[in-house]
Design an enzyme around this catalytic site. Structure first.
Site, mmCIF file in Angstrom:
data_model
loop_
_atom_site.group_PDB
_atom_site.id
_atom_site.type_symbol
_atom_site.label_atom_id
_atom_site.label_comp_id
_atom_site.label_asym_id
_atom_site.label_seq_id
_atom_site.Cartn_x
_atom_site.Cartn_y
_atom_site.Cartn_z
ATOM 1 N N ARG A 199 15.087 50.465 20.799
ATOM 2 C CA ARG A 199 14.666 49.426 21.815
ATOM 3 C C ARG A 199 15.241 48.246 21.195
ATOM 4 O O ARG A 199 14.818 47.836 20.018
ATOM 5 C CB ARG A 199 13.037 49.561 21.886
ATOM 6 C CG ARG A 199 12.562 48.651 23.179
ATOM 7 C CD ARG A 199 11.131 48.872 23.252
ATOM 8 N NE ARG A 199 10.379 48.506 22.135
ATOM 9 C CZ ARG A 199 8.948 48.160 22.177
ATOM 10 N NH1 ARG A 199 8.390 48.221 23.401
ATOM 11 N NH2 ARG A 199 8.453 47.505 21.143
ATOM 12 N N PHE A 238 1.216 51.636 29.073
ATOM 13 C CA PHE A 238 0.838 51.328 27.693
ATOM 14 C C PHE A 238 -0.555 52.086 27.406
ATOM 15 O O PHE A 238 -1.459 51.744 28.000
ATOM 16 C CB PHE A 238 0.789 49.623 27.182
ATOM 17 C CG PHE A 238 0.716 49.610 25.920
ATOM 18 C CD1 PHE A 238 1.908 49.666 25.306
ATOM 19 C CD2 PHE A 238 -0.222 49.282 25.100
ATOM 20 C CE1 PHE A 238 2.103 49.386 23.757
ATOM 21 C CE2 PHE A 238 -0.165 49.008 23.621
ATOM 22 C CZ PHE A 238 1.176 49.115 22.951
ATOM 23 N N TYR A 245 1.382 37.371 20.213
ATOM 24 C CA TYR A 245 2.186 37.704 19.430
ATOM 25 C C TYR A 245 3.652 38.287 19.730
ATOM 26 O O TYR A 245 4.441 38.343 18.574
ATOM 27 C CB TYR A 245 1.491 38.560 18.297
ATOM 28 C CG TYR A 245 1.411 40.055 18.444
ATOM 29 C CD1 TYR A 245 1.938 41.008 18.750
ATOM 30 C CD2 TYR A 245 -0.353 40.180 18.847
ATOM 31 C CE1 TYR A 245 1.638 42.101 19.139
ATOM 32 C CE2 TYR A 245 -0.540 41.564 19.422
ATOM 33 C CZ TYR A 245 0.237 42.439 19.306
ATOM 34 O OH TYR A 245 -0.287 43.719 19.830
ATOM 35 N N LYS A 246 3.881 38.315 20.798
ATOM 36 C CA LYS A 246 5.437 38.803 21.020
ATOM 37 C C LYS A 246 6.116 37.674 21.482
ATOM 38 O O LYS A 246 6.442 36.744 20.563
ATOM 39 C CB LYS A 246 5.186 40.107 22.410
ATOM 40 C CG LYS A 246 4.433 41.170 21.771
ATOM 41 C CD LYS A 246 4.107 42.321 22.767
ATOM 42 C CE LYS A 246 3.463 43.445 22.375
ATOM 43 N NZ LYS A 246 2.756 44.266 23.239
ATOM 44 N N ASP A 257 -1.235 43.546 33.111
ATOM 45 C CA ASP A 257 -1.050 43.356 31.629
ATOM 46 C C ASP A 257 0.519 42.636 31.463
ATOM 47 O O ASP A 257 1.624 43.060 31.805
ATOM 48 C CB ASP A 257 -0.970 44.790 30.890
ATOM 49 C CG ASP A 257 -0.779 44.657 29.314
ATOM 50 O OD1 ASP A 257 -0.362 43.642 28.994
ATOM 51 O OD2 ASP A 257 -1.329 45.513 28.825
HETATM 52 C C1 LIG Z 1 1.708 44.764 22.826
HETATM 53 C C2 LIG Z 1 0.952 45.396 23.877
HETATM 54 C C3 LIG Z 1 -0.589 45.324 23.940
HETATM 55 C C4 LIG Z 1 -1.216 45.013 22.703
HETATM 56 O O1 LIG Z 1 -2.620 45.138 22.813
HETATM 57 P P1 LIG Z 1 -3.567 44.444 21.666
HETATM 58 O O2 LIG Z 1 -4.994 45.122 21.990
HETATM 59 O O3 LIG Z 1 -3.567 43.215 21.565
HETATM 60 O O4 LIG Z 1 -2.997 45.127 20.107
HETATM 61 C C5 LIG Z 1 -1.321 45.654 25.067
HETATM 62 N N1 LIG Z 1 -0.530 46.060 26.015
HETATM 63 C C6 LIG Z 1 0.791 46.135 26.271
HETATM 64 C C7 LIG Z 1 1.428 46.397 27.546
HETATM 65 C C8 LIG Z 1 1.538 45.842 25.038
HETATM 66 O O5 LIG Z 1 2.807 45.645 25.098
#
Ligand SMILES: *Cc1c(COP(=O)(O)O)cnc(C)c1O
Length: 412
Positions: free
Chosen positions: A371, A125, A222-223, A197
């Site tokens: 997705r 990511f 938030y997911k 992560d």
């Molecule tokens: C959604 C997501 C994030 C979000 O990071 P924020 O800093 O909280 O916006 C980070 N890593 C992954 C793999 C994600 O899917």
């Protein structure tokens, strides 16, 4: 052919089906994007009303003690801990995933003097890679270097310079899931730490961080945890590192005694030392109310349904000949996936816009991925059936070719 009524029958048998009533979901909507933004739990709006009116409105500043606002980061961390297979006292809720990555990458480099490399995958990511790049720029290459490799080269890439192996457990594009236990062992055998992560895993996939002897982890609120847009994130640090780990964002809330107002920083012991500034109480309260659902449901039940929903989606696409243009980009084998699937199509963006217009919400990821996420707390089997029926319709009629469906918004 799998019929809609078969899906309805599965919903009737589903032990998780009653939980859907704990969420606000617009009538007629197939919401298959809970992996990006979880739905709103009814308990959250009730809790926020109380927090506003009684706590902030009436009790004002006294609420920090009277309603234990100050304890929210650790309390919520201990609510998340069982979801990731961690004993309490090793998780704290704070900041965003990005900021927490910075804190842990820096702490991890200090735990491995003489080693400078953060090793990650090229397809990680982007924020994970960006935070490591930012840290490398700040520290210089004597202290920190980011190296990215393909997944197949990962294990061989871990060597005596590797301080931290930084991986996302469930890939945000394909949903492919790493074997956490095996990779953690491989990294540690070569003397490195692991930082996982869990953003696309927590609340969807059973996790056993303590048993796997993971060093560090971060995850998203938030997911699948449904904490609301921009909900605070969490970080995990194994207890064996607590006495040595230092983090650089030395804010007063991470001080051993913030209200002594000492001019010198002393990091608080254990996870409190990973706090930085004042917790945004409204956002914490929303996440706290959203986490309550986990008191009555097991992650194993959730995983079982998640696998079934995804299998149903893939089977329906497979049996629909007009959907041959879609190419599955997720692992076929459910055990290798998290809780979402991705399909490639050259007109993916326009197709997703046409679907959203018809109340089937998934999302699009560059360059060509459709997705679909399956949040088992509130997604029904009929939602999956309806989503594929609309998808077939949109592709058969080529309605997605209408110019309005190629207009790009800022968020995809
Ligand atoms: C959604 C997501 C994030 C979000 O990071 P924020 O800093 O909280 O916006 C980070 N890593 C992954 C793999 C994600 O899917």
């Amino acid at each position: 052919m799998i019929s809609r009524s078969e899906c309805q029958a599965r919903d009737e048998r589903d032990p998780l089906a009653p939980l859907r009533h704990q969420f606000y979901l617009p009538e007629g909507l197939s919401y298959l994007d809970g992996n990006s933004l979880g739905a709103l739990p009814v308990a959250v709006s009730e809790c926020l009303r109380t927090t506003l009116e009684r706590e902030w409105g009436s009790d004002l500043i006294g609420s920090w003690n009277a309603h234990d606002w100050i304890g929210l980061p650790e309390r919520l961390g201990n609510m998340i801990a069982p979801l990731i297979g961690a004993a309490s006292g090793q998780v704290i809720v704070a900041d965003s995933v990005s900021v927490n990555l910075f804190k842990l990458l820096s702490a991890g480099l200090n735990l491995k003097p003489g080693r400078t490399t953060v090793l990650s995958t090229t397809d990680n990511f982007p924020t994970d890679l960006y935070m490591a790049q930012g840290l490398a720029e700040m520290l210089g290459d004597q202290r920190c270097v980011l190296q990215t490799v393909g997944r197949a080269e990962l294990v061989d890439g871990i060597n005596e310079t590797t301080a931290i192996v930084l991986l996302t457990h469930v890939d945000f594009r394909s949903g492919r899931m790493f074997d956490m236990s095996e990779l953690t062992r491989a990294a540690q055998q070569r003397g490195a730490l692991v930082l996982w992560d869990l953003s696309h895993s927590v609340g969807a996939v059973p996790l056993t961080l303590d048993a796997d002897r993971v060093d560090m982890a971060v995850g998203c609120g938030y997911k699948y945890l449904n904490g609301g847009p921009g909900a605070p994130a969490f970080l995990y640090l194994a207890e064996r590192h607590h006495t040595q780990a230092r983090q650089p964002l030395a804010g007063w809330m991470g001080h051993a005694d913030p209200f002594a107002f000492s001019p010198d920083y002393t990091q608080a012991p254990a996870m409190q030392g990973f706090s930085t500034g004042t917790p945004p109480v409204l956002a914490y309260r929303a996440l706290e109310a959203a986490l309550a659902v986990w008191g009555s449901v097991s992650i194993q039940q959730v995983r079982r349904k998640s696998v079934e929903l995804a299998e149903l989606f893939v089977a329906l696409v497979d049996e629909t000949s007009t959907l041959d243009e879609l190419e599955l980009r997720s692992p076929r084998h459910a055990a290798d996936r998290g809780s979402h699937v991705a399909f490639a199509h050259p007109s993916g963006y326009s197709i997703m816009q046409a679907l959203i217009d018809r109340k089937v919400v998934g999302d699009f990821r560059e360059p060509d991925l459709l997705r679909y996420g399956f949040a088992p707390l509130y997604v029904r089997y009929v939602d999956v059936w309806d989503a594929v029926a609309v998808l077939r319709d949109v592709i058969e009629t080529r309605i997605y070719e209408a110019p309005r469906y190629s207009v790009r918004g800022a968020v995809t």
